[in-house]
Design an enzyme around this catalytic site. Structure first.
Site, PDB file in Angstrom:
ATOM      1  CB  ILE A  13      36.611  27.650  46.266  1.00  0.00           C
ATOM      2  CG1 ILE A  13      37.724  27.183  47.220  1.00  0.00           C
ATOM      3  CG2 ILE A  13      35.296  26.961  46.635  1.00  0.00           C
ATOM      4  CD1 ILE A  13      37.537  27.591  48.662  1.00  0.00           C
ATOM      5  CG  ASP A  32      39.169  36.795  39.686  1.00  0.00           C
ATOM      6  OD1 ASP A  32      40.195  37.429  40.004  1.00  0.00           O
ATOM      7  OD2 ASP A  32      38.868  35.712  40.197  1.00  0.00           O
ATOM      8  CG  ASN A  36      46.002  34.121  44.865  1.00  0.00           C
ATOM      9  OD1 ASN A  36      47.202  34.018  44.591  1.00  0.00           O
ATOM     10  ND2 ASN A  36      45.380  33.265  45.667  1.00  0.00           N
ATOM     11  CG  PHE A  82      33.954  31.985  45.555  1.00  0.00           C
ATOM     12  CD1 PHE A  82      34.012  31.004  46.528  1.00  0.00           C
ATOM     13  CD2 PHE A  82      33.078  31.817  44.498  1.00  0.00           C
ATOM     14  CE1 PHE A  82      33.212  29.879  46.451  1.00  0.00           C
ATOM     15  CE2 PHE A  82      32.278  30.699  44.404  1.00  0.00           C
ATOM     16  CZ  PHE A  82      32.334  29.721  45.380  1.00  0.00           C
ATOM     17  CB  SER A 126      37.114  31.131  56.818  1.00  0.00           C
ATOM     18  OG  SER A 126      38.177  30.517  57.482  1.00  0.00           O
ATOM     19  CE1 TYR A 153      40.567  34.888  54.358  1.00  0.00           C
ATOM     20  CE2 TYR A 153      40.908  33.303  56.134  1.00  0.00           C
ATOM     21  CZ  TYR A 153      40.324  33.654  54.932  1.00  0.00           C
ATOM     22  OH  TYR A 153      39.469  32.770  54.306  1.00  0.00           O
ATOM     23  CE  LYS A 157      36.969  35.168  53.884  1.00  0.00           C
ATOM     24  NZ  LYS A 157      36.301  35.425  52.614  1.00  0.00           N
ATOM     25  NE  ARG A 298      50.994  26.982  59.815  1.00  0.00           N
ATOM     26  CZ  ARG A 298      50.297  26.646  58.719  1.00  0.00           C
ATOM     27  NH1 ARG A 298      50.858  26.746  57.535  1.00  0.00           N
ATOM     28  NH2 ARG A 298      49.068  26.218  58.829  1.00  0.00           N
ATOM     29  CG  ASP A 301      49.351  25.716  62.629  1.00  0.00           C
ATOM     30  OD1 ASP A 301      48.626  26.430  61.909  1.00  0.00           O
ATOM     31  OD2 ASP A 301      50.218  24.942  62.175  1.00  0.00           O
TER      32      ASP A 301
HETATM   33  P1  NAD Z   1      41.641  32.143  45.467  1.00  0.00           P
HETATM   34  O1  NAD Z   1      42.664  33.142  45.837  1.00  0.00           O
HETATM   35  O2  NAD Z   1      42.032  30.984  44.621  1.00  0.00           O
HETATM   36  O3  NAD Z   1      40.395  32.854  44.763  1.00  0.00           O
HETATM   37  C1  NAD Z   1      39.998  34.151  45.108  1.00  0.00           C
HETATM   38  C2  NAD Z   1      39.785  34.903  43.814  1.00  0.00           C
HETATM   39  O4  NAD Z   1      39.327  36.228  44.118  1.00  0.00           O
HETATM   40  C3  NAD Z   1      41.064  35.062  42.997  1.00  0.00           C
HETATM   41  O5  NAD Z   1      40.799  34.683  41.662  1.00  0.00           O
HETATM   42  C4  NAD Z   1      41.405  36.545  43.096  1.00  0.00           C
HETATM   43  O6  NAD Z   1      42.057  37.026  41.940  1.00  0.00           O
HETATM   44  C5  NAD Z   1      40.029  37.154  43.282  1.00  0.00           C
HETATM   45  N1  NAD Z   1      40.010  38.446  43.988  1.00  0.00           N
HETATM   46  C6  NAD Z   1      40.583  38.766  45.172  1.00  0.00           C
HETATM   47  N2  NAD Z   1      40.341  40.044  45.468  1.00  0.00           N
HETATM   48  C7  NAD Z   1      39.577  40.553  44.464  1.00  0.00           C
HETATM   49  C8  NAD Z   1      39.030  41.818  44.197  1.00  0.00           C
HETATM   50  N3  NAD Z   1      39.206  42.862  45.014  1.00  0.00           N
HETATM   51  N4  NAD Z   1      38.302  41.999  43.066  1.00  0.00           N
HETATM   52  C9  NAD Z   1      38.110  40.954  42.215  1.00  0.00           C
HETATM   53  N5  NAD Z   1      38.625  39.733  42.412  1.00  0.00           N
HETATM   54  C10 NAD Z   1      39.360  39.531  43.521  1.00  0.00           C
HETATM   55  O7  NAD Z   1      41.006  31.633  46.847  1.00  0.00           O
HETATM   56  P2  NAD Z   1      40.031  30.410  47.116  1.00  0.00           P
HETATM   57  O8  NAD Z   1      40.793  29.393  47.868  1.00  0.00           O
HETATM   58  O9  NAD Z   1      39.308  30.036  45.908  1.00  0.00           O
HETATM   59  O10 NAD Z   1      39.050  31.103  48.164  1.00  0.00           O
HETATM   60  C11 NAD Z   1      37.793  31.607  47.764  1.00  0.00           C
HETATM   61  C12 NAD Z   1      37.094  32.172  48.986  1.00  0.00           C
HETATM   62  O11 NAD Z   1      36.960  31.159  49.968  1.00  0.00           O
HETATM   63  C13 NAD Z   1      37.829  33.322  49.666  1.00  0.00           C
HETATM   64  O12 NAD Z   1      36.881  34.248  50.110  1.00  0.00           O
HETATM   65  C14 NAD Z   1      38.501  32.658  50.841  1.00  0.00           C
HETATM   66  O13 NAD Z   1      38.711  33.550  51.902  1.00  0.00           O
HETATM   67  C15 NAD Z   1      37.473  31.603  51.212  1.00  0.00           C
HETATM   68  N6  NAD Z   1      38.023  30.457  51.930  1.00  0.00           N
HETATM   69  C16 NAD Z   1      39.059  29.757  51.367  1.00  0.00           C
HETATM   70  C17 NAD Z   1      39.597  28.671  52.059  1.00  0.00           C
HETATM   71  C18 NAD Z   1      40.761  27.916  51.491  1.00  0.00           C
HETATM   72  O14 NAD Z   1      41.475  27.266  52.276  1.00  0.00           O
HETATM   73  N7  NAD Z   1      41.009  27.926  50.198  1.00  0.00           N
HETATM   74  C19 NAD Z   1      39.059  28.295  53.301  1.00  0.00           C
HETATM   75  C20 NAD Z   1      37.997  29.037  53.827  1.00  0.00           C
HETATM   76  C21 NAD Z   1      37.492  30.121  53.127  1.00  0.00           C
HETATM   77  C1  WQD Z   2      46.885  22.347  57.638  1.00  0.00           C
HETATM   78  C2  WQD Z   2      47.727  21.565  58.623  1.00  0.00           C
HETATM   79  C3  WQD Z   2      49.578  22.789  59.510  1.00  0.00           C
HETATM   80  C4  WQD Z   2      51.846  23.144  55.864  1.00  0.00           C
HETATM   81  C5  WQD Z   2      44.165  27.649  56.771  1.00  0.00           C
HETATM   82  C6  WQD Z   2      43.501  28.870  57.330  1.00  0.00           C
HETATM   83  C7  WQD Z   2      42.019  28.649  57.445  1.00  0.00           C
HETATM   84  C8  WQD Z   2      41.440  28.160  56.130  1.00  0.00           C
HETATM   85  C9  WQD Z   2      42.163  26.967  55.647  1.00  0.00           C
HETATM   86  C10 WQD Z   2      40.852  30.121  54.835  1.00  0.00           C
HETATM   87  C11 WQD Z   2      48.147  22.381  59.844  1.00  0.00           C
HETATM   88  C12 WQD Z   2      50.045  21.590  58.712  1.00  0.00           C
HETATM   89  C13 WQD Z   2      50.862  22.807  56.745  1.00  0.00           C
HETATM   90  C14 WQD Z   2      53.138  22.575  56.012  1.00  0.00           C
HETATM   91  C15 WQD Z   2      52.347  21.341  57.912  1.00  0.00           C
HETATM   92  N1  WQD Z   2      41.603  29.133  55.089  1.00  0.00           N
HETATM   93  N2  WQD Z   2      51.109  21.921  57.769  1.00  0.00           N
HETATM   94  N3  WQD Z   2      53.330  21.687  57.039  1.00  0.00           N
HETATM   95  O1  WQD Z   2      46.245  26.441  58.744  1.00  0.00           O
HETATM   96  O2  WQD Z   2      44.532  24.579  58.947  1.00  0.00           O
HETATM   97  O3  WQD Z   2      43.974  26.594  57.688  1.00  0.00           O
HETATM   98  O4  WQD Z   2      43.579  27.268  55.533  1.00  0.00           O
HETATM   99  O5  WQD Z   2      39.877  30.482  55.396  1.00  0.00           O
HETATM  100  O6  WQD Z   2      41.453  29.859  57.790  1.00  0.00           O
HETATM  101  O7  WQD Z   2      44.033  29.136  58.613  1.00  0.00           O
HETATM  102  O8  WQD Z   2      45.619  25.034  56.721  1.00  0.00           O
HETATM  103  O9  WQD Z   2      46.784  23.822  54.962  1.00  0.00           O
HETATM  104  O10 WQD Z   2      47.984  25.706  56.153  1.00  0.00           O
HETATM  105  O11 WQD Z   2      47.551  23.580  57.345  1.00  0.00           O
HETATM  106  O12 WQD Z   2      52.574  20.549  58.819  1.00  0.00           O
HETATM  107  O13 WQD Z   2      54.075  22.863  55.264  1.00  0.00           O
HETATM  108  O14 WQD Z   2      48.942  21.172  57.967  1.00  0.00           O
HETATM  109  O15 WQD Z   2      50.374  22.968  60.654  1.00  0.00           O
HETATM  110  O16 WQD Z   2      48.131  21.534  60.940  1.00  0.00           O
HETATM  111  P1  WQD Z   2      45.162  25.668  58.148  1.00  0.00           P
HETATM  112  P2  WQD Z   2      47.029  24.583  56.211  1.00  0.00           P
END
Ligand code: NAD
Ligand code: WQD
Length: 345
Positions: A13, A32, A36, A82, A126, A153, A157, A298, A301
């Protein structure tokens, strides 16, 4: 130009947000530690934007190193934080690592933001902060009380938002927590997308990997939910829409238009989509079949969760422009980019 520190800027993101910040005329620097991600991300950002952004390799839990990084960018006026570890199952296995990484880094960011006179900090929260919701609580509004977090996790948040709320009472900064639902898809060019170094558990990359033959199939986790087709419902949102919301949030945070210096906004599309609907959207838009079978639910879920988007529209003047079709088309473009360039995600 207004300079923004983007932590986790090499991640999924963060990198899409950097592209939108550059589009909007901001200057950015990424902090960064690549736990990851990979610094190659900045090449992809450059291929899309034409701009080579500066970056600092820093573990934000390391206060001394974080102070050094901030000193090099004294002209920054905003932070988008992020950087975090984000895997739900991983956090169940390694709670201490998650609390240490996510909360220590946020504490350092908040403390240095205060010291450096940062005007606005945006925090990645989140939808997982809500915990398990009842059906009558959907679509979920920001005022909904939190249930117990399902994993450390999600709890990190919740704690992060509490930290922001309490710090805001003594802070000159505008602090905004954005609660993302399920970010999906890739940049419309297909040149940037999700490329985590850790194991992926999320639906969209698993769909594209199964379609590409990189895994045998996708297991649909449960078809016995009380939903229209039995599979679970989520609120998928295109990553570039999320990124654009951050630009709006930063513009708001840098203005004098906030009613209070702390606010929380859901970022979702408002539409619930089932797992089968997501698979069908992929197949319809790409013409490629997704091998799947149905397995048990799962652990952890929830049946359904989707966002009420009224506040995002009102406060940020933002709403989604892209739907599940574009999410799947761009995710597939990105998967093909990875294959064509022999990149292992
Ligand atoms: P991502 O893992 O792709 O990006 C996170 C980045 O932070 C990575 O590049 C990682 O190397 C870096 N990082 C982690 N810990 C660090 C540290 N201690 N110091 C410096 N860098 C560090 O994840 P993303 O999907 O881009 O998520 C970004 C943010 O959004 C996160 O805070 C995540 O919790 C939140 N979020 C993500 C989702 C999702 O589904 N992707 C949903 C809700 C919230
Ligand atoms: C989506 C749907 C699964 C994989 C997570 C975190 C949430 C947020 C977003 C960070 C669900 C189904 C998935 C598979 C499947 N992240 N599924 N087969 O669990 O909704 O949310 O990511 O903040 O906090 O909990 O996302 O993409 O894992 O799953 O059927 O192999 O797809 O059961 O219904 P989720 P997801």
């Amino acid at each position: 130009m207004q300079k923004i520190i983007v932590t986790g800027g090499a991640g999924y993101i963060g990198s899409h947000t950097i592209i939108e910040l550059l589009n909007a005329g901001f200057e950015v620097v990424s902090f960064d530690n690549y736990s990851n991600s990979n610094p190659d991300t900045y090449q992809r950002v450059k291929a899309i934007s034409g701009i080579q952004i500066p970056f600092e390799e820093v573990d934000l839990t390391d206060k001394t190193k974080t102070i050094e990084a901030f000193k090099k960018h004294q002209d920054a006026i905003g932070i988008i934080h992020f950087a975090a570890l984000k895997s739900v199952p991983d956090s169940v296995a390694r709670p201490i690592e998650y609390y240490r990484n996510n909360n220590d880094s946020l504490l350092n960011i908040l403390e240095l933001g205060e010291l450096h006179g940062i005007k606005s900090t945006i925090f990645s929260s989140s939808c997982s902060v809500y915990g398990n919701l009842r059906k009558d609580q959907l679509p979920v509004v920001e005022e909904t009380s939190w249930n117990e977090a399902e994993c450390s996790y999600a709890n990190s948040k919740q704690m992060g938002e509490d930290m922001l709320r309490n710090v805001s009472k003594i802070s000159q900064q505008n602090l905004i927590a954005l609660r993302y639902f399920n970010p999906v898809g890739a940049h419309i060019s297909g040149l940037n997308g999700e490329m985590p170094s850790k194991v992926v558990n999320n639906l969209a990359p698993i769909i594209t990997q199964a379609a590409a033959g990189l895994r045998d199939q996708i297991t649909v986790f449960g078809d016995d939910y009380n939903t229209r087709d039995g599979s679970a419902i989520r609120d998928y949102i295109h990553v570039s829409d999320i990124a654009k919301a951050h630009v709006k949030a930063m513009q708001l945070g840098l203005s004098d238009k906030m009613e209070s210096n702390f606010d929380v906004v859901n970022l979702g599309s408002g539409n619930g989509v089932t797992v089968f609907e997501a698979i069908n959207a992929f197949e319809k838009n790409t013409g490629v079949k997704v091998p799947y079978s149905v397995g048990p639910r799962r652990d952890g879920d929830v049946e359904a969760i989707y966002s009420d988007c009224t506040k995002a529209e009102r406060v940020l003047n933002w709403k989604c422009e892209l739907g599940i079709d574009e999410m799947m088309t761009t995710a597939w473009k990105w998967q093909q980019y990875l294959i064509d360039n022999n990149i292992k995600a």
